[in-house]
Design an enzyme around this catalytic site. Structure first.
Site, PDB file in Angstrom:
ATOM      1  NE  ARG A  62      31.673  32.803  39.550  1.00 13.23           N
ATOM      2  CZ  ARG A  62      32.845  33.172  40.041  1.00 13.23           C
ATOM      3  NH1 ARG A  62      32.983  34.358  40.565  1.00 13.23           N
ATOM      4  NH2 ARG A  62      33.866  32.364  40.000  1.00 13.23           N
ATOM      5  CD  GLU A  99      43.880  28.478  41.169  1.00 19.15           C
ATOM      6  OE1 GLU A  99      43.372  29.602  41.235  1.00 19.15           O
ATOM      7  OE2 GLU A  99      43.230  27.437  41.344  1.00 19.15           O
TER       8      GLU A  99
END
Length: 175
Positions: A62, A99
Site C-alpha cells: 500500500r 507480531e
C-alpha cells in the site's frame, strides 16, 4: 465513487474481527475509491515533505499507492522496497520481526546513494517493524531518511518507539 466528502477520514471503514478476533481493521479502500478523499490525503502528505527531499520510498504494497501519487505530485522519483524475490537486480535485504513471525524486505543496491535524502511513505504505522526495516535498508545504501510519513497511525501500538531515530509524521492517529 467520486463523490465529495467532508474529510478523507470519513472514508475509513472499521472492520471488526479482521484479520482475527479482537482486531478492528482500518480499511482504506473506500478512501482510495473516492477521488476527492484520496486527493485530500496526497495534498496533506505533500505539505509535510520538505523542499530538499530527493525521492519518495514506498513500502510494499500500500505504500506504493501513496508513494507513487505523492512522488508524482512533487515531481520526485519513487524507490520501491519490496518483499523477497520481487526485484530483478542486485539487492540489499533486511529481516525484521512481526507480531506473528519474521519477514524480509529488499531494495535495489543502486536505488539510492550517499547524499540522497528520502521520505519513507506507507499507509499505516502499527508496531513500526516494517518502517524500521525500511529505514535500515535506506541507510545501508548511504542515503539519509528525512522522515517517515503515514496516512494513519495506530498510536496505541507505539510504532514510533521503533523509529526513535527518525522524524515520524502521520495525518491521523488512533490512540
Amino acid at each position: 465513487m467520486g463523490e465529495d466528502v467532508m474529510s478523507w477520514q470519513d472514508c475509513i471503514r472499521d472492520v471488526p474481527d479482521f484479520p482475527k478476533p479482537g482486531i478492528i481493521f482500518k480499511d482504506i479502500t473506500p478512501m482510495l475509491a473516492n477521488g476527492a478523499a484520496f486527493a485530500q490525503v496526497i495534498d496533506q502528505m505533500a505539505e509535510r515533505v520538505g523542499p530538499d527531499v530527493d525521492a519518495i520510498v514506498g513500502v510494499e504494497s500500500r505504500g506504493f499507492i501513496f508513494g507513487a501519487a505523492l512522488a508524482f505530485k512533487l515531481g520526485l522519483g519513487l524507490v520501491t522496497v519490496r518483499k523477497p524475490g520481487k526485484l530483478p537486480a542486485d539487492i540489499h535485504s533486511v529481516e525484521y520481526e512481526l507480531e506473528y513471525g519474521v519477514d524480509r524486505l529488499e531494495i535495489h543496491r543502486d536505488a539510492l546513494s550517499h547524499g540522497h535524502k528520502v521520505v519513507i511513505v506507507d499507509d499505516l504505522l502499527a508496531t513500526g517493524g516494517t518502517a524500521a526495516a525500511t529505514v535500515e535498508l535506506v541507510r545501508k545504501l548511504g542515503a539519509e531518511v528525512d522522515s517517515c510519513l503515514f496516512a494513519i497511525e495506530l498510536g496505541f501500538l507505539d510504532g514510533r518507539g521503533a523509529l526513535d531515530s527518525v522524524k515520524v509524521d502521520s495525518l491521523i492517529s488512533y490512540d
